[in-house]
Design a protein around this motif. Structure first.
Motif, mmCIF file in Angstrom:
data_model
loop_
_atom_site.group_PDB
_atom_site.id
_atom_site.type_symbol
_atom_site.label_atom_id
_atom_site.label_comp_id
_atom_site.label_asym_id
_atom_site.label_seq_id
_atom_site.Cartn_x
_atom_site.Cartn_y
_atom_site.Cartn_z
ATOM 1 N N ASP A 166 0.955 -1.159 -0.033
ATOM 2 C CA ASP A 166 0.021 -0.064 -0.054
ATOM 3 C C ASP A 166 0.951 1.339 -0.191
ATOM 4 O O ASP A 166 2.026 1.257 0.176
ATOM 5 N N TRP A 167 0.061 2.467 -0.154
ATOM 6 C CA TRP A 167 0.843 3.756 -0.255
ATOM 7 C C TRP A 167 2.101 3.957 0.923
ATOM 8 O O TRP A 167 3.005 4.356 0.793
ATOM 9 N N LEU A 168 1.725 3.571 2.277
ATOM 10 C CA LEU A 168 2.527 3.742 3.175
ATOM 11 C C LEU A 168 3.785 2.948 3.228
ATOM 12 O O LEU A 168 4.708 3.523 3.407
ATOM 13 N N PRO A 169 3.652 1.810 3.083
ATOM 14 C CA PRO A 169 4.713 0.972 3.126
ATOM 15 C C PRO A 169 5.650 1.293 1.677
ATOM 16 O O PRO A 169 6.769 1.230 1.949
ATOM 17 N N ALA A 170 5.097 1.632 0.812
ATOM 18 C CA ALA A 170 5.759 1.939 -0.399
ATOM 19 C C ALA A 170 6.522 3.237 -0.256
ATOM 20 O O ALA A 170 7.644 3.502 -0.631
ATOM 21 N N LEU A 171 5.962 4.313 0.221
ATOM 22 C CA LEU A 171 6.561 5.384 0.808
ATOM 23 C C LEU A 171 7.836 5.363 1.601
ATOM 24 O O LEU A 171 8.769 5.739 1.412
ATOM 25 N N LEU A 172 7.754 4.294 2.602
ATOM 26 C CA LEU A 172 8.825 4.244 3.482
ATOM 27 C C LEU A 172 9.958 3.385 3.039
ATOM 28 O O LEU A 172 10.986 3.833 3.069
#
Length: 341
Positions: A166-172
C-alpha cells in the motif's frame, strides 16, 4: 575551501570550478539519459528477456558506473534529482545549480524514454497480444516500467492481487532506499575519503537497493526516471500508476533530505579537522603561487641570457670583420713599390 568545509560552516553555495554550468548540465543530461535508457529499456523489453529483478539491478548499477566514469569529473555524476537535493543540502552546489540539474536530468530521462518509445518495433505489439490481450500499443508496454504501489506494485501483479504494498509501506521503502543511496554518494564523494572508486560504490548501492525494492514499487529512487517512464505509459486513468507518480517524487526527496542533514550533523569534520584542512589548503595555495613565481623568474632569466648572448656575439662579428678588411688593404703598398721600380 573544500565542499565539506563549506557544508559544516554554513556555506551552501559551493560551485564546481573545473567546468562551466553548461558543461555540467550536458554531463547530467548524458548520464541520466544512459541510466534511464538501460533501466527502463530492460523493463520495456522484459517480455523478450529473462532479466528479471537481477537484470534491472545490474543494468542500473553498471549504467551509473559507466556514466559516472565518463562525465563524473564534470558534474559530479548525480543523474538523479534526489542526489542533487542531497548535494545542495550538503553544501556542495547552490540552489540554482540544483534546479538546473533537475531540468537537465528530466531532459535526459525523457529523451531516453522517447528513444525507446519511437524505436520499439510495432510488429512486436501483435506478437505480445498473444501473451497479453490488453496490450494495444507501445504505451501499454511501458506500463511494465512505471513505478507504482497498491494494485500497481509488481508483487500485486505477480500474485494476481494476493499481496501488495500500500502507499504507506511503499513510501517508507522509497524514503529508506533513497536516503541510503544519497548517504553513500555523499560519503564516497567526500574530499576526505580519498578513494578512486566512488562510481563503483554508488553503482553497487543502486544494484543492491534495486534488488530489495523491485517487487515493492518497481524501484523508484530516481524521480527523473520515474517521470520519464510514466509520461509514455498508458496508465493514467482512475487508480493507474501514472497518477501515483507523486509518491516517487516526494519519497526520494524526503529520503535525500534526511540523508544530507544526517551526514552534515554526524559525518562532517570536527573544528580541529577544519583548521588542519584550512592550513593544508593555504599551504597548497602558497605552493602554487611559489611555482608560478618561480616559472616567471626562470622565463625572465632565459630571456636575459638570450639577450646577453646576442649582445656578446655582435662585437665578435665586428672584430672579425675588421681584420678581414685590414688583410684586403695590405697588398696596396706592394703595388706602389712595383710601380716605382
Amino acid at each position: 575551501m573544500s565542499q565539506d568545509l563549506a557544508a559544516t560552516s554554513g556555506v551552501t553555495e559551493v560551485e564546481e570550478r573545473s567546468a562551466s554550468l553548461l558543461s555540467r548540465l550536458l554531463a547530467e543530461t548524458f548520464g541520466t539519459f544512459l541510466l534511464t535508457l538501460v533501466s527502463v529499456g530492460i523493463l520495456v523489453y522484459s517480455p523478450l528477456n529473462s532479466a528479471g529483478a537481477l537484470g534491472v539491478a545490474l543494468g542500473g548499477g553498471f549504467a551509473y558506473i559507466a556514466g559516472a566514469a565518463a562525465v563524473g569529473r564534470v558534474s559530479g555524476a548525480h543523474f538523479n534529482p534526489a542526489i542533487s537535493l542531497g548535494a545542495w543540502l550538503g553544501g556542495r552546489i547552490s540552489v540554482s545549480s540544483m534546479f538546473s540539474y533537475w531540468g537537465a536530468q528530466l531532459v535526459g530521462a525523457i529523451l531516453a524514454a522517447a528513444v525507446l518509445f519511437v524505436t520499439f518495433p510495432r510488429g512486436l505489439i501483435t506478437l505480445l497480444q498473444g501473451q497479453n490481450p490488453e496490450i494495444k500499443g507501445v504505451s501499454d508496454v511501458f506500463d511494465s516500467a512505471v513505478n507504482g504501489f497498491a494494485e500497481n506494485s509488481p508483487i500485486s501483479v505477480q500474485t494476481q492481487g494476493g499481496a501488495q504494498f500500500d502507499w504507506l509501506p511503499a513510501l517508507l521503502v522509497e524514503v529508506i532506499i533513497s536516503a541510503v543511496l544519497v548517504g553513500v554518494y555523499l560519503g564516497v564523494n567526500d574530499r576526505r575519503s580519498r578513494i578512486g572508486y566512488a562510481p563503483v560504490a554508488v553503482g553497487s548501492a543502486i544494484t543492491a537497493l534495486t534488488l530489495i525494492s523491485f517487487f515493492a514499487t518497481n524501484t523508484g529512487m530516481n524521480p527523473a526516471r520515474s517521470t520519464a517512464a510514466a509520461l509514455f505509459a498508458n496508465d493514467w486513468g482512475g487508480d493507474g500508476s501514472g497518477r501515483q507518480l507523486w509518491l516517487f517524487w516526494v519519497a526520494p526527496l524526503i529520503g535525500a533530505a534526511l540523508a544530507a542533514l544526517f551526514y552534515r550533523a554526524f559525518a562532517s569534520a570536527e573544528p580541529e579537522e577544519l583548521d588542519e584542512l584550512e592550513v593544508e589548503e593555504d599551504e597548497d595555495d602558497e605552493l602554487v603561487e611559489a611555482k608560478v613565481v618561480e616559472t616567471e623568474v626562470v622565463e625572465e632569466v632565459v630571456v636575459e641570457e638570450k639577450e646577453l648572448v646576442t649582445a656578446q656575439s655582435a662585437p665578435k662579428a665586428e672584430a672579425t670583420e675588421e681584420p678581414a678588411a685590414a688583410e684586403k688593404a695590405e697588398p696596396e703598398p706592394e703595388k706602389k713599390a712595383d710601380d716605382k721600380a
